[in-house]
Design an enzyme around this catalytic site. Sequence first.
Site, PDB file in Angstrom:
ATOM      1  CE1 TYR A 121      -8.899  70.302 -89.004  1.00  0.00           C
ATOM      2  CE2 TYR A 121     -10.049  68.203 -88.887  1.00  0.00           C
ATOM      3  CZ  TYR A 121      -9.908  69.458 -89.449  1.00  0.00           C
ATOM      4  OH  TYR A 121     -10.759  69.869 -90.430  1.00  0.00           O
TER       5      TYR A 121
ATOM      6  CE1 TYR B  88       3.978  68.704 -75.865  1.00  0.00           C
ATOM      7  CE2 TYR B  88       4.362  67.325 -77.794  1.00  0.00           C
ATOM      8  CZ  TYR B  88       4.469  68.539 -77.165  1.00  0.00           C
ATOM      9  OH  TYR B  88       5.056  69.602 -77.809  1.00  0.00           O
TER      10      TYR B  88
ATOM     11  NE  ARG C 123       4.091  72.719 -81.965  1.00  0.00           N
ATOM     12  CZ  ARG C 123       4.657  72.839 -83.164  1.00  0.00           C
ATOM     13  NH1 ARG C 123       4.113  72.251 -84.223  1.00  0.00           N
ATOM     14  NH2 ARG C 123       5.754  73.542 -83.319  1.00  0.00           N
TER      15      ARG C 123
ATOM     16  CB  ILE D 241      10.548  67.342 -73.023  1.00  0.00           C
ATOM     17  CG1 ILE D 241      10.559  66.082 -72.140  1.00  0.00           C
ATOM     18  CG2 ILE D 241      10.838  66.969 -74.489  1.00  0.00           C
ATOM     19  CD1 ILE D 241       9.473  65.064 -72.455  1.00  0.00           C
TER      20      ILE D 241
END
Length: 292
Positions: A110, A136, A141, A207
């Site tokens: 964000y 990560y 996202r 992952i």
Amino acid sequence: MNSKFLGTGVALVTPFKSDLSIDHDALTNIVNFNVENGTDYLVICGTTGESVTITKQEKKDVIATIAKANKGRVPMVLGIGGNNTAQVIEEIKETDLSIFDAILSVSPYYSKPTQEGLYQHFKAISEASPIDVILYNVPGRTSKNMEPETTLRLAKDFKNVIAVKEAGNNVAQYLKLLKDKPEDFLVISGDDDLALGVVLAGGAGVISVIGQAFPKEFSNMIRLGLKGEAKQAYSIHYKLMDVTGYIFEENNPAGIKAVFEALNLCQDTVRLPLVPASDKLKQKIKSFIDNF
């Protein structure tokens, strides 16, 4: 090289009952199902674990359940990340990390920091963390890509920054990381659909989200990839290809929870603002599993 994180890690879901409380029995079953079927390590309370909608106390309870079920059989990684650096550091300091082998820290979402902002954020986390850190990067996202230069700068500057879970769905970016990384730094795929190709190009593993529903097949595929046995590995990849696409069709983790429901491992309940998979998608998933 940190061999603990070679192979298949899974980003565990947090199963809920229909009243939205955590289903600890289902969680125990999912952990056992994975450990017994070849999953190499567990990632707890990442985005797939709906970490943003579980409380601090629930997170502690989830950790306790997974640790008890795992009984030290495979390494564990804890998701601690966010877009408030001070808060992330506070959580690192307040959490008993003695049972964990690393933390997985998502790039700030964000806020859209600059590359220097991302560097300073992870520098602060690295300095606060008593254990290893896996970066990560998931621009789909966070709406901000952590450029390979920033990842590699962190890898070179901080000894406990041992790996990146790269989920940019960008082959060129993976290859740049693999080409220029320090020798002992791990590039871990965060894209299920690209994982095998990344491993064959020199990546450390994955992952995975789908891996937790097909741990035997998926971890076997990655093991073959690490040995360079591309042909055999791709035959498994093709078998799982449709369902890997299905689970991301609407949202994650509603897709993987629909798979678990079809496997009788947990209900498909998710917490708002997420909603369960549509009937149409569930039907596709069910028919895949019936034929698998």
